[in-house]
Motif scaffolding. Structure first.
Motif, PDB file in Angstrom:
ATOM      1  N   UNK A   1     -42.934  35.157   1.119  1.00  0.00           N
ATOM      2  CA  UNK A   1     -42.602  33.718   1.272  1.00  0.00           C
ATOM      3  C   UNK A   1     -41.584  33.421   2.123  1.00  0.00           C
ATOM      4  N   UNK A   2     -41.565  32.465   2.822  1.00  0.00           N
ATOM      5  CA  UNK A   2     -40.570  32.000   3.502  1.00  0.00           C
ATOM      6  C   UNK A   2     -40.357  30.510   3.414  1.00  0.00           C
ATOM      7  N   UNK A   3     -39.027  29.950   3.934  1.00  0.00           N
ATOM      8  CA  UNK A   3     -39.117  28.601   3.608  1.00  0.00           C
ATOM      9  C   UNK A   3     -40.195  27.825   4.458  1.00  0.00           C
ATOM     10  N   UNK A   4     -40.851  26.953   3.890  1.00  0.00           N
ATOM     11  CA  UNK A   4     -41.934  26.118   4.643  1.00  0.00           C
ATOM     12  C   UNK A   4     -41.709  25.368   5.508  1.00  0.00           C
ATOM     13  N   UNK A   5     -42.229  25.718   6.673  1.00  0.00           N
ATOM     14  CA  UNK A   5     -41.642  24.917   8.181  1.00  0.00           C
ATOM     15  C   UNK A   5     -42.936  24.951   8.885  1.00  0.00           C
ATOM     16  N   UNK A   6     -43.714  23.994   8.783  1.00  0.00           N
ATOM     17  CA  UNK A   6     -45.127  24.128   9.823  1.00  0.00           C
ATOM     18  C   UNK A   6     -44.692  23.719  11.329  1.00  0.00           C
ATOM     19  N   UNK A   7     -45.324  24.029  12.324  1.00  0.00           N
ATOM     20  CA  UNK A   7     -45.253  23.701  13.643  1.00  0.00           C
ATOM     21  C   UNK A   7     -45.653  22.474  13.728  1.00  0.00           C
ATOM     22  N   UNK A   8     -45.364  21.855  14.913  1.00  0.00           N
ATOM     23  CA  UNK A   8     -46.003  20.565  15.424  1.00  0.00           C
ATOM     24  C   UNK A   8     -46.467  20.604  16.802  1.00  0.00           C
ATOM     25  N   UNK A   9     -47.232  19.645  17.119  1.00  0.00           N
ATOM     26  CA  UNK A   9     -47.819  19.650  18.377  1.00  0.00           C
ATOM     27  C   UNK A   9     -47.107  18.308  18.972  1.00  0.00           C
ATOM     28  N   UNK A  10     -45.993  18.266  19.974  1.00  0.00           N
ATOM     29  CA  UNK A  10     -45.167  17.367  20.113  1.00  0.00           C
ATOM     30  C   UNK A  10     -45.903  16.467  21.118  1.00  0.00           C
ATOM     31  N   UNK A  11     -46.074  15.267  20.997  1.00  0.00           N
ATOM     32  CA  UNK A  11     -46.822  14.204  21.527  1.00  0.00           C
ATOM     33  C   UNK A  11     -45.993  13.005  22.313  1.00  0.00           C
ATOM     34  N   UNK A  12     -44.479  13.077  22.083  1.00  0.00           N
ATOM     35  CA  UNK A  12     -43.931  12.144  22.539  1.00  0.00           C
ATOM     36  C   UNK A  12     -43.335  12.422  23.878  1.00  0.00           C
ATOM     37  N   UNK A  13     -42.239  11.481  24.369  1.00  0.00           N
ATOM     38  CA  UNK A  13     -41.466  11.244  25.646  1.00  0.00           C
ATOM     39  C   UNK A  13     -40.613  12.683  25.680  1.00  0.00           C
ATOM     40  N   UNK A  14     -40.122  12.995  27.010  1.00  0.00           N
ATOM     41  CA  UNK A  14     -39.242  13.887  27.122  1.00  0.00           C
ATOM     42  C   UNK A  14     -38.039  13.509  27.992  1.00  0.00           C
ATOM     43  N   UNK A  15     -36.985  14.131  27.828  1.00  0.00           N
ATOM     44  CA  UNK A  15     -35.897  13.999  28.854  1.00  0.00           C
ATOM     45  C   UNK A  15     -35.480  12.635  29.522  1.00  0.00           C
ATOM     46  N   UNK A  16     -35.740  11.579  28.417  1.00  0.00           N
ATOM     47  CA  UNK A  16     -35.295  10.244  29.137  1.00  0.00           C
ATOM     48  C   UNK A  16     -33.806  10.168  29.323  1.00  0.00           C
ATOM     49  N   UNK A  17     -33.540   9.218  30.107  1.00  0.00           N
ATOM     50  CA  UNK A  17     -31.889   9.075  30.224  1.00  0.00           C
ATOM     51  C   UNK A  17     -31.545   7.808  29.258  1.00  0.00           C
ATOM     52  N   UNK A  18     -30.609   8.193  28.481  1.00  0.00           N
ATOM     53  CA  UNK A  18     -30.326   7.042  27.455  1.00  0.00           C
ATOM     54  C   UNK A  18     -29.287   6.211  28.069  1.00  0.00           C
ATOM     55  N   UNK A  19     -29.545   4.935  28.064  1.00  0.00           N
ATOM     56  CA  UNK A  19     -28.898   3.699  28.605  1.00  0.00           C
ATOM     57  C   UNK A  19     -28.106   3.241  27.254  1.00  0.00           C
ATOM     58  N   UNK A  20     -26.673   3.332  26.980  1.00  0.00           N
ATOM     59  CA  UNK A  20     -25.974   2.753  25.945  1.00  0.00           C
ATOM     60  C   UNK A  20     -26.430   1.131  25.569  1.00  0.00           C
ATOM     61  N   UNK A  21     -26.331   0.702  24.560  1.00  0.00           N
ATOM     62  CA  UNK A  21     -26.793  -0.712  23.933  1.00  0.00           C
ATOM     63  C   UNK A  21     -26.126  -1.581  24.850  1.00  0.00           C
ATOM     64  N   UNK A  22     -24.988  -1.645  25.077  1.00  0.00           N
ATOM     65  CA  UNK A  22     -24.085  -2.527  25.824  1.00  0.00           C
ATOM     66  C   UNK A  22     -24.719  -2.927  27.080  1.00  0.00           C
ATOM     67  N   UNK A  23     -25.381  -1.974  27.765  1.00  0.00           N
ATOM     68  CA  UNK A  23     -25.992  -1.843  29.039  1.00  0.00           C
ATOM     69  C   UNK A  23     -27.483  -2.399  28.783  1.00  0.00           C
ATOM     70  N   UNK A  24     -28.078  -1.770  27.755  1.00  0.00           N
ATOM     71  CA  UNK A  24     -29.356  -2.356  27.932  1.00  0.00           C
ATOM     72  C   UNK A  24     -29.676  -3.665  27.499  1.00  0.00           C
ATOM     73  N   UNK A  25     -28.740  -4.164  26.797  1.00  0.00           N
ATOM     74  CA  UNK A  25     -28.795  -5.559  26.138  1.00  0.00           C
ATOM     75  C   UNK A  25     -28.137  -6.811  26.922  1.00  0.00           C
ATOM     76  N   UNK A  26     -27.820  -6.387  28.013  1.00  0.00           N
ATOM     77  CA  UNK A  26     -27.077  -7.274  29.004  1.00  0.00           C
ATOM     78  C   UNK A  26     -28.362  -8.358  29.377  1.00  0.00           C
TER      79      UNK A  26
END
Ligand code: CMC
Length: 448
Positions: free
Chosen positions: A423-448
């Motif tokens: 037995x090992x620590x239970x840690x299932x895999x996932x199939x990732x369906x989300x976005x990748x490598x987006x560029x983060x824009x800080x809140x004060x920039x996004x909410x202008x």
């Protein structure tokens, strides 16, 4: 020779030497390569499938199985189920024989230790469990802090979790004596905590354990005792409760047991692992079906409305609660035993008027092609709610009545887990369906 021995499994035998039927040949149509995957005990190892890659740098093939419908998570020697034949065995003993001839504490011993006790072993086990039924006074104060209308299962969940703070040594799960101590404490204290969560909702004083009484008799006393010096429940009710406890003691890798194993795999203390099991059982898809059966029977109201209800089920407007099972496709052996226990309980309490409706539903359903062709038979929950109601339990208590006996099964499975080198620590895999490598824009920039 196939690609298999080089890539699919380092342990794999050549397809030429392995006896026929003990391996699986998988052809990856992306690459044209074939892999020879060993079959052991009717299973292949997911890790072997992970060795199938269409390019060296890409992740291996994963197995997608929401709900673990066809994934074995452990090797276990605790409980055997053959759903097609309607067989349930604890440590190899048929449930019918245990329900007829054994006691809950003996079954708990069997589940935990793997074999039946000698007389001395049983006496010492029963003594230990009885000796540990009391809980620390601060647990009582803790429980008293809940709202007057707190759900008893929520109270049980929190109180069992809180026990880990009273026994900090319980985190030393590598020590066999220490493990045994916590197992005894948990099995011993569950009825006390369960009964107190029931009394709380009724505004009645919490009753301390009576250690002259057996496991089920003491539980009934803590539930129902008022001003009398001694509460002695009717022997037939005590036996019926013992039988219900035996039937609910374990059911291999169900949702709550899987929760105990999954949380336990982090090597947390057993109080916290069992709390995870209680949380899983709290959910309506697991522990709540017998309550749904009662609501259904009340809604049907009388025997003459049964044919109309059955038509509704066949038209897909209704679901016949207490029928059907993911595993049992012939009959649920627990349902047969519970039906008999119903008669014993009703002899004492008087017949629950809903019984007639239940019997009629069962009779019509078992003859109807809709149910026969889909292999739908009464399950353990079809009659258990009727018994619990006859014993004056409100529906919120039904899952508590399930959690108390299931504790021995959870702990037997937990014990197996912590001693299993695979037995090992239970840690299932996932199939990732989300976005990748987006560029983060800080809140004060996004909410202008
Ligand atoms: N009433 C009417 N039809 C049903 C029922 C039912 N109780 N159960 C299954 N079916 C039908 C379902 O609609 C499907 O029909 P079709 O093939 O035409 O689509 C077929 O039978 C197969 O059902 P399923 O939902 O694929 O079966 P499952 O194995 O996924 O579900 C179950 C098992 C227990 C969730 C389901 O039978 C059910 O919802 N039963 C009622 C709730 C209940 O009594 N639950 C307690 C289970 S025992 C708990 C325990 O072991 O601790």
């Amino acid at each position: 020779m196939t690609e298999s021995t080089a890539t699919a499994s380092s342990k794999a035998q050549s397809a030429d030497t392995r006896p026929a039927g003990e391996s699986l040949t998988v052809r990856d149509n992306r690459t044209g390569q074939e892999y020879d995957v060993p079959i052991t005990d009717g299973a292949i190892r997911a890790a072997d499938i992970g060795k199938i890659k269409h390019a060296e740098e890409t992740p291996g093939l994963a197995v997608y199985d929401p709900g673990f419908v066809n994934t074995a998570s452990c090797r276990s020697a605790v409980t055997f189920i053959d759903g097609d034949k309607g067989i349930l065995e604890y440590r190899g003993y048929p449930i019918e024989q245990l329900a007829e001839k054994s006691s809950y504490l003996e079954v708990a011993y069997l589940l935990i230790h793997g074999e039946l006790p000698t007389k001395d072993q049983y006496d010492s086990w029963a003594h230990e469990i009885t000796y540990h039924t009391f809980v620390h006074e601060n647990v009582k104060r803790f429980m008293k802090g809940f709202r007057y209308d707190a759900h008893p299962m929520g109270m049980l969940l929190a109180s069992v979790g809180a026990l880990s703070t009273f026994y900090p040594e319980s985190r030393n799960i590598a020590d066999a004596d220490n493990r045994h101590m916590q197992i005894v404490r948990l099995i011993a204290k569950m009825p006390t905590l369960g009964a107190w969560s029931f009394r709380h909702g009724q505004g009645k004083p919490y009753i301390y354990p009576d250690n002259d009484l057996g496991y089920a008799a003491n539980f009934l006393a803590m539930l129902f005792k008022m001003s009398e010096q001694k509460f002695n429940a009717d022997e037939r009710l005590i036996r019926a409760l013992e039988v219900l406890f035996i039937l609910h003691a374990d059911h291999e890798q169900n949702c709550s047991t899987n929760a105990v194993r999954s949380v336990g795999s982090s090597q947390v203390d057993p109080y916290s692992a069992v709390t995870a099991g209680i949380a899983a059982l709290y959910g309506p898809l697991h522990g709540g079906a017998n309550e749904a059966v009662l609501r259904m029977l009340r809604r049907i109201g009388s025997v003459d409305k049964v044919p109309e209800f059955i038509e509704g089920v066949k038209n897909g407007k209704e679901r016949l609660m207490g029928f059907g099972h993911r595993v049992y496709k012939n009959h649920d052996p627990r349902a047969t035993i519970i039906k008999k226990a119903c008669d014993d309980v009703f002899e004492v309490t008087g017949v629950n008027p809903l019984l007639k409706i239940a019997v009629e539903l069962e009779k019509i359903a078992l003859e109807d092609d809709y149910f026969v062709s889909r292999k739908l038979y009464p399950n353990v929950d079809f009659y258990s709610g009727l018994i619990y109601e006859a014993l004056q339990f409100p529906p919120e208590m039904f899952t508590v009545l399930f959690a108390i006996p299931r504790t021995s099964g959870w702990l037997a499975q937990w014990l197996e887990l912590v001693q299993d080198p695979e037995q090992k620590i239970a840690r299932p895999k996932q199939i990732y369906t989300g976005e990748r490598t987006l560029d983060f824009v800080a809140a004060n920039e996004r909410w202008k």
